[in-house]
Design a protein around this motif. Structure first.
Motif, short mmCIF file in Angstrom:
data_model
loop_
_atom_site.label_atom_id
_atom_site.label_comp_id
_atom_site.label_asym_id
_atom_site.label_seq_id
_atom_site.Cartn_x
_atom_site.Cartn_y
_atom_site.Cartn_z
N HIS A 85 41.84 -29.87 -105.10
CA HIS A 85 41.93 -28.67 -105.94
C HIS A 85 40.71 -28.58 -106.86
O HIS A 85 40.80 -28.80 -108.07
CB HIS A 85 43.22 -28.69 -106.77
CG HIS A 85 44.47 -28.84 -105.96
ND1 HIS A 85 44.95 -27.82 -105.14
CD2 HIS A 85 45.33 -29.89 -105.81
CE1 HIS A 85 46.06 -28.23 -104.55
NE2 HIS A 85 46.31 -29.47 -104.94
N PRO A 86 39.54 -28.25 -106.29
CA PRO A 86 38.30 -28.24 -107.07
C PRO A 86 38.27 -27.18 -108.17
O PRO A 86 37.44 -27.26 -109.08
CB PRO A 86 37.22 -27.97 -106.02
CG PRO A 86 37.95 -27.30 -104.89
CD PRO A 86 39.31 -27.90 -104.88
N ASP A 87 39.16 -26.20 -108.11
CA ASP A 87 39.27 -25.20 -109.19
C ASP A 87 40.57 -25.35 -109.97
O ASP A 87 40.98 -24.43 -110.68
CB ASP A 87 39.18 -23.78 -108.61
CG ASP A 87 37.78 -23.46 -108.10
OD1 ASP A 87 36.80 -23.89 -108.76
OD2 ASP A 87 37.66 -22.81 -107.05
N GLY A 88 41.20 -26.49 -109.84
CA GLY A 88 42.46 -26.71 -110.53
C GLY A 88 43.63 -26.15 -109.75
O GLY A 88 43.48 -25.54 -108.69
N LEU A 89 44.84 -26.34 -110.28
CA LEU A 89 46.04 -25.90 -109.59
C LEU A 89 47.04 -25.35 -110.59
O LEU A 89 47.32 -25.98 -111.62
CB LEU A 89 46.68 -27.08 -108.84
CG LEU A 89 48.04 -26.81 -108.18
CD1 LEU A 89 47.85 -25.87 -106.99
CD2 LEU A 89 48.70 -28.12 -107.74
N GLY A 147 40.26 -19.01 -116.54
CA GLY A 147 38.86 -18.77 -116.19
C GLY A 147 37.90 -19.34 -117.21
O GLY A 147 37.02 -20.16 -116.87
N PRO A 148 38.00 -18.94 -118.47
CA PRO A 148 37.09 -19.51 -119.49
C PRO A 148 37.24 -21.02 -119.63
O PRO A 148 36.25 -21.74 -119.80
CB PRO A 148 37.52 -18.79 -120.77
CG PRO A 148 38.17 -17.53 -120.33
CD PRO A 148 38.84 -17.87 -119.03
N GLY A 149 38.48 -21.51 -119.54
CA GLY A 149 38.70 -22.95 -119.67
C GLY A 149 38.07 -23.73 -118.54
O GLY A 149 37.41 -24.76 -118.77
N LEU A 150 38.23 -23.25 -117.30
CA LEU A 150 37.65 -23.94 -116.15
C LEU A 150 36.13 -23.95 -116.23
O LEU A 150 35.50 -24.98 -115.93
CB LEU A 150 38.11 -23.25 -114.86
CG LEU A 150 37.55 -23.82 -113.56
CD1 LEU A 150 37.95 -25.28 -113.39
CD2 LEU A 150 38.03 -22.99 -112.36
N GLU A 151 35.54 -22.85 -116.65
CA GLU A 151 34.09 -22.78 -116.76
C GLU A 151 33.58 -23.80 -117.79
O GLU A 151 32.57 -24.47 -117.57
CB GLU A 151 33.65 -21.37 -117.17
CG GLU A 151 32.15 -21.17 -117.23
CD GLU A 151 31.46 -21.38 -115.88
OE1 GLU A 151 30.27 -21.71 -115.88
OE2 GLU A 151 32.12 -21.21 -114.84
N MET A 152 34.27 -23.91 -118.92
CA MET A 152 33.87 -24.89 -119.94
C MET A 152 33.98 -26.32 -119.41
O MET A 152 33.11 -27.15 -119.67
CB MET A 152 34.75 -24.72 -121.18
CG MET A 152 34.48 -23.46 -121.97
SD MET A 152 35.70 -23.22 -123.27
CE MET A 152 35.51 -24.74 -124.20
N ILE A 153 35.03 -26.59 -118.65
CA ILE A 153 35.22 -27.93 -118.09
C ILE A 153 34.11 -28.24 -117.09
O ILE A 153 33.54 -29.33 -117.09
CB ILE A 153 36.61 -28.05 -117.44
CG1 ILE A 153 37.71 -28.00 -118.51
CG2 ILE A 153 36.72 -29.34 -116.62
CD1 ILE A 153 39.11 -27.87 -117.96
N LYS A 154 33.79 -27.26 -116.24
CA LYS A 154 32.74 -27.47 -115.23
C LYS A 154 31.38 -27.68 -115.87
O LYS A 154 30.53 -28.42 -115.34
CB LYS A 154 32.69 -26.28 -114.27
CG LYS A 154 33.85 -26.24 -113.28
CD LYS A 154 33.67 -25.10 -112.29
CE LYS A 154 34.74 -25.14 -111.19
NZ LYS A 154 34.56 -24.04 -110.20
N GLN A 155 31.15 -27.03 -117.03
CA GLN A 155 29.87 -27.16 -117.72
C GLN A 155 29.85 -28.35 -118.69
O GLN A 155 28.90 -28.50 -119.47
CB GLN A 155 29.57 -25.86 -118.48
CG GLN A 155 29.42 -24.63 -117.62
CD GLN A 155 28.24 -24.73 -116.67
OE1 GLN A 155 27.20 -25.27 -117.03
NE2 GLN A 155 28.40 -24.19 -115.46
N TYR A 156 30.90 -29.13 -118.67
CA TYR A 156 31.04 -30.29 -119.57
C TYR A 156 30.95 -29.88 -121.04
O TYR A 156 30.42 -30.60 -121.88
CB TYR A 156 29.99 -31.36 -119.25
CG TYR A 156 30.12 -31.92 -117.85
CD1 TYR A 156 31.25 -32.64 -117.47
CD2 TYR A 156 29.12 -31.72 -116.91
CE1 TYR A 156 31.38 -33.15 -116.18
CE2 TYR A 156 29.23 -32.22 -115.62
CZ TYR A 156 30.37 -32.93 -115.27
OH TYR A 156 30.49 -33.44 -113.99
#
Length: 354
Positions: A85-89, A147-156
């Motif tokens: 789940h590379p984009d979470g679940l 969406g915003p949360g996942l982007e922040m996580i991906k960008q560390y």
């Protein structure tokens, strides 16, 4: 209108013209009636502040320097190629103690939750409470957080964290304002039923340093109340379009007592300077939002109660270190006004461990 115009006497063009005229007349009458109802309601509650806003004009994105944010270290957990789940679940759990509409509590799990190296990790958790009438399944639709949360996580820019979408009410149509009133104990349900079951079924934080709470409108009030009343349970909180005292609808309004109001009134706690020093709460409010910021000359009322008290709260709280504020200069009481501030609010929360 068109049919009766066609049946009328006269030439074909005249009959068509009469039909169109009658249809336009009916449309105009309906439009006038709609405006006559809409304008007074909008004037009281401030849902829209301009015609552009009403027609869906997108608000200007906020600047990044609206509030001080102290950067903290983020745990870097890369997502491997075999992560399922590379984009979470989006998962979820059924909760007891609610009616059927509010029983399903969605839970979003970040990609790192599924990394083999993290099978013993308990992740920070954000408990989100939607506006009045929102159940958990509508929460992320009303105000998109993933969406915003996942982007922040991906960008560390944030630690991987879990989001739990709590309902704004546990019995449909019963506005208990996240308190225990009239036999519907929503506050106790959140603290003693929902959160313990989430902690049992998912690898989320059980200690204060890993638990956060936030919400929109009524949920924003709930977040403010919880962070003050249960400061030992939550590290930080924010509210989009919050207010700061419970505003009950029927039948709860006739069942509540003064003790319940006072115990669950952040603004009274602030005025008395009775707020734990460890509280950290961010309020995001539009000064044009009458249902949040308020209007001293024409206050928004709900069943005889003054509703919006954001300006009053700011007057007393803005000098206290426990509270931070983002004050927007445009937009009424609708999610489109506050959605552009979701990312900034989440970034503010990262300095406390999110």
């Amino acid at each position: 209108g068109l049919w009766w115009g066609w049946r009328a006497t006269g030439g074909r063009l005249r009959r068509i013209g009469r039909g169109i005229g009658r249809a336009l007349l009916v449309f105009c009458c309906q439009l006038i009636a709609l405006v006559a109802v809409f304008l007074p309601i909008n004037n009281t509650y401030g849902f829209y502040t301009s015609w552009g806003e009403l027609l869906g004009e997108a608000p200007v994105a906020p600047r990044h320097d609206l509030i001080d944010i102290h950067r903290t270290a983020v745990k870097r957990i890369p997502v491997s190629k075999d992560n399922p789940h590379p984009d979470g679940l989006m998962a979820g759990i059924m909760m007891p103690g609610t009616d059927a509409r509010n029983a399903h509590v969605p839970v979003w799990l970040p990609p790192q939750y599924f990394e083999r190296s993290q099978v013993h990790t308990r992740f920070p958790v954000l408990y989100w409470i939607g506006g009045e009438g929102d159940n958990g399944d509508r929460d992320n639709v009303s105000v998109p957080l993933i969406g915003p949360g996942l982007e922040m996580i991906k960008q560390y820019q944030a630690n991987p964290y879990v989001i739990v979408f709590l309902p704004g009410e546990i019995q449909t149509g019963q506005d208990t304002e996240c308190t225990d009133v009239g036999g519907i104990n929503q506050q106790s349900w959140i603290m003693r039923t929902a959160i313990p079951r989430i902690e049992h079924h998912y690898r989320v934080g059980r200690t204060r340093v890993l638990k956060f709470i936030a919400g929109y409108s009524t949920g924003g009030y709930c977040a403010a109340n919880f962070i003050i009343r249960y400061q030992q349970d939550f590290r930080a909180a924010f509210g989009l379009a919050p207010y700061f005292h419970p505003v009950y609808g029927p039948p709860q309004i006739s069942q509540v007592n003064s003790a319940t109001r006072q115990e669950n009134s952040p603004i009274l706690r602030v005025k008395a300077r009775n707020v734990p020093s460890g509280v950290r709460f961010l309020s995001v409010m539009s000064k044009l939002d009458k249902s949040t910021w308020g209007d001293a000359a024409n206050p928004a009322m709900s069943y005889g109660q003054v509703w919006a008290d954001g300006q009053d709260f700011w007057n007393h709280a803005h000098s206290m270190p426990q509270f931070a504020f983002i004050l927007a200069g445009q937009g009424g009481h609708q999610t489109a006004t506050y959605t552009p501030y979701v990312g900034l609010s989440l970034r503010w929360m990262t300095q406390y461990g999110l």
